[in-house]
Scaffold this motif. Structure first.
Motif, PDB file in Angstrom:
ATOM      1  N   ALA A 298       9.244   8.154   0.915  1.00 14.86           N
ATOM      2  CA  ALA A 298       8.290   6.810   1.312  1.00 14.86           C
ATOM      3  C   ALA A 298       8.297   5.657   0.343  1.00 14.86           C
ATOM      4  O   ALA A 298       8.850   4.556   0.780  1.00 14.86           O
ATOM      5  N   TYR A 299       8.408   5.985  -0.910  1.00 18.66           N
ATOM      6  CA  TYR A 299       8.517   4.817  -1.732  1.00 18.66           C
ATOM      7  C   TYR A 299       9.950   4.143  -1.814  1.00 18.66           C
ATOM      8  O   TYR A 299      10.184   2.895  -1.705  1.00 18.66           O
ATOM      9  N   LEU A 300      11.090   4.974  -1.658  1.00 13.46           N
ATOM     10  CA  LEU A 300      12.514   4.623  -1.697  1.00 13.46           C
ATOM     11  C   LEU A 300      12.694   3.528  -0.409  1.00 13.46           C
ATOM     12  O   LEU A 300      13.219   2.623  -0.473  1.00 13.46           O
ATOM     13  N   SER A 301      12.178   4.235   0.781  1.00 16.48           N
ATOM     14  CA  SER A 301      12.558   3.178   1.986  1.00 16.48           C
ATOM     15  C   SER A 301      11.865   2.173   2.096  1.00 16.48           C
ATOM     16  O   SER A 301      12.316   0.797   2.418  1.00 16.48           O
ATOM     17  N   VAL A 302      10.572   1.965   1.416  1.00 14.78           N
ATOM     18  CA  VAL A 302       9.387   0.985   1.556  1.00 14.78           C
ATOM     19  C   VAL A 302      10.114  -0.098   0.356  1.00 14.78           C
ATOM     20  O   VAL A 302      10.042  -1.282   0.477  1.00 14.78           O
ATOM     21  N   ASP A 303      10.441   0.499  -0.802  1.00 15.37           N
ATOM     22  CA  ASP A 303      10.805  -0.420  -1.914  1.00 15.37           C
ATOM     23  C   ASP A 303      12.100  -1.118  -1.230  1.00 15.37           C
ATOM     24  O   ASP A 303      12.164  -2.388  -1.836  1.00 15.37           O
TER      25      ASP A 303
ATOM     26  N   ILE B 265       3.653  10.614  -6.132  1.00 20.67           N
ATOM     27  CA  ILE B 265       4.810  11.059  -7.339  1.00 20.67           C
ATOM     28  C   ILE B 265       4.234  11.514  -8.734  1.00 20.67           C
ATOM     29  O   ILE B 265       4.481  12.432  -9.206  1.00 20.67           O
ATOM     30  N   ALA B 266       3.385  10.709  -9.161  1.00 18.37           N
ATOM     31  CA  ALA B 266       2.808  10.785 -10.588  1.00 18.37           C
ATOM     32  C   ALA B 266       1.984  11.910 -10.555  1.00 18.37           C
ATOM     33  O   ALA B 266       2.074  12.748 -11.594  1.00 18.37           O
ATOM     34  N   VAL B 267       1.242  12.112  -9.699  1.00 19.50           N
ATOM     35  CA  VAL B 267       0.272  13.545  -9.608  1.00 19.50           C
ATOM     36  C   VAL B 267       1.319  14.762  -9.683  1.00 19.50           C
ATOM     37  O   VAL B 267       0.967  15.674 -10.372  1.00 19.50           O
ATOM     38  N   CYS B 268       2.092  14.662  -8.706  1.00 19.06           N
ATOM     39  CA  CYS B 268       2.943  15.821  -8.705  1.00 19.06           C
ATOM     40  C   CYS B 268       3.645  15.967 -10.147  1.00 19.06           C
ATOM     41  O   CYS B 268       3.882  17.193 -10.369  1.00 19.06           O
ATOM     42  N   CYS B 269       4.146  14.977 -10.625  1.00 21.55           N
ATOM     43  CA  CYS B 269       4.734  15.199 -11.863  1.00 21.55           C
ATOM     44  C   CYS B 269       3.957  15.683 -12.997  1.00 21.55           C
ATOM     45  O   CYS B 269       4.554  16.771 -13.777  1.00 21.55           O
ATOM     46  N   LEU B 270       2.748  15.522 -12.974  1.00 27.88           N
ATOM     47  CA  LEU B 270       1.656  16.126 -13.836  1.00 27.88           C
ATOM     48  C   LEU B 270       1.634  17.627 -13.521  1.00 27.88           C
ATOM     49  O   LEU B 270       1.701  18.467 -14.461  1.00 27.88           O
ATOM     50  N   ALA B 271       1.527  17.854 -12.157  1.00 26.27           N
ATOM     51  CA  ALA B 271       1.403  19.190 -11.630  1.00 26.27           C
ATOM     52  C   ALA B 271       2.634  20.210 -11.857  1.00 26.27           C
ATOM     53  O   ALA B 271       2.359  21.401 -12.293  1.00 26.27           O
TER      54      ALA B 271
ATOM     55  N   PRO C 195       0.833  -1.341   0.007  1.00 25.23           N
ATOM     56  CA  PRO C 195      -0.138  -0.078   0.055  1.00 25.23           C
ATOM     57  C   PRO C 195       0.770   1.161   0.050  1.00 25.23           C
ATOM     58  O   PRO C 195       0.706   2.198  -0.555  1.00 25.23           O
ATOM     59  N   ILE C 196       1.784   1.315   0.668  1.00 26.73           N
ATOM     60  CA  ILE C 196       2.802   2.352   0.944  1.00 26.73           C
ATOM     61  C   ILE C 196       3.417   2.578  -0.806  1.00 26.73           C
ATOM     62  O   ILE C 196       3.547   3.777  -1.123  1.00 26.73           O
ATOM     63  N   VAL C 197       3.947   1.723  -1.182  1.00 22.63           N
ATOM     64  CA  VAL C 197       4.404   1.605  -2.584  1.00 22.63           C
ATOM     65  C   VAL C 197       3.333   2.256  -3.616  1.00 22.63           C
ATOM     66  O   VAL C 197       3.746   3.255  -4.302  1.00 22.63           O
ATOM     67  N   LEU C 198       2.068   1.635  -3.673  1.00 18.58           N
ATOM     68  CA  LEU C 198       1.262   2.337  -4.435  1.00 18.58           C
ATOM     69  C   LEU C 198       1.012   3.504  -4.224  1.00 18.58           C
ATOM     70  O   LEU C 198       0.864   4.448  -5.164  1.00 18.58           O
ATOM     71  N   TRP C 199       0.481   3.899  -3.096  1.00 19.37           N
ATOM     72  CA  TRP C 199      -0.061   5.469  -2.867  1.00 19.37           C
ATOM     73  C   TRP C 199       1.224   6.466  -2.693  1.00 19.37           C
ATOM     74  O   TRP C 199       0.895   7.645  -3.582  1.00 19.37           O
TER      75      TRP C 199
END
Length: 195
Positions: A101-106, A72-78, A63-67
């Motif tokens: 969050a992504y890096l640590s959980v990845d 990140i994807a939304v920020c990239c578009l913004a 769940p942490i990786v997904l969210w």
């Protein structure tokens, strides 16, 4: 594959932030301003990296990786719509929260799903290539996308003349990165052996 997709997205954007600030946001001293953006990203990534790892111990890794990937994807578009430094820094802070969050959980997810303890070193090396290979490939692809939208030249901080690119090129790069981020998070749901 999921880690490779995420890193392809990150390294499509990261090398070109300076040029985006110069060509689209049109800031003075884009080199120092891009350093400020990266500093904000790294600071907030540090905070969320600590918190994300602890939270994933309770809620599960996926769940942490997904969210975080979606964030990140939304920020990239913004980023495509940013025209001044204040929103750039704010978006950078939010991007950093997702990225940390992504890096640590990845890393934790990768360690959780190692097939055999005896092969852990070899398997982690292969998994690490999914981070280092995109560093070589993604800037090339993004650079070609930008170059297809070249709009002339400009002078940068140190007096050198460099290419200038249109918003359409940056929008294509940021859009591609957003798709890669989303897919990396979405497909992590299929990782077996972890929750």
């Amino acid at each position: 594959i999921t880690r490779c997709l995420m890193m392809l997205g990150f390294y499509a954007v990261q090398p070109y932030i300076l040029y985006y600030l110069a060509d689209v946001v049109r800031v003075e001293k884009p080199a120092s301003q891009s350093a400020n953006v990266m500093a904000v990203i790294l600071l907030t990534a540090t905070v969320s990296g600590l918190l994300g790892g602890k939270l994933s111990d309770r809620t599960g890794r996926k769940p942490i990786v997904l969210w975080s990937s979606i964030l990140i994807a939304v920020c990239c578009l913004a980023f495509i719509g940013v025209r001044s430094m204040t929103p750039m820094l704010l978006l950078g802070a939010v991007f950093g929260l997702g990225y940390g969050a992504y890096l640590s959980v990845d890393w934790a997810l990768g360690a959780d799903v190692l097939p055999r303890q005896e092969d852990a070193g070899k398997d982690m090396a292969v998994w690490h290539v999914a981070m280092t290979l995109p560093q070589q490939v993604s800037p090339l692809i993004a650079g070609l996308m930008l170059d297809a939208n070249r709009q002339g030249t400009r002078i940068i901080d140190d007096g050198k003349e460099v290419a200038s690119y249109a918003l359409a090129g940056y929008a294509a790069v940021f859009g591609m990165a957003a798709v890669l981020f989303f897919l990396g998070g979405y497909w992590s749901r299929h990782v077996r052996g972890a929750r």
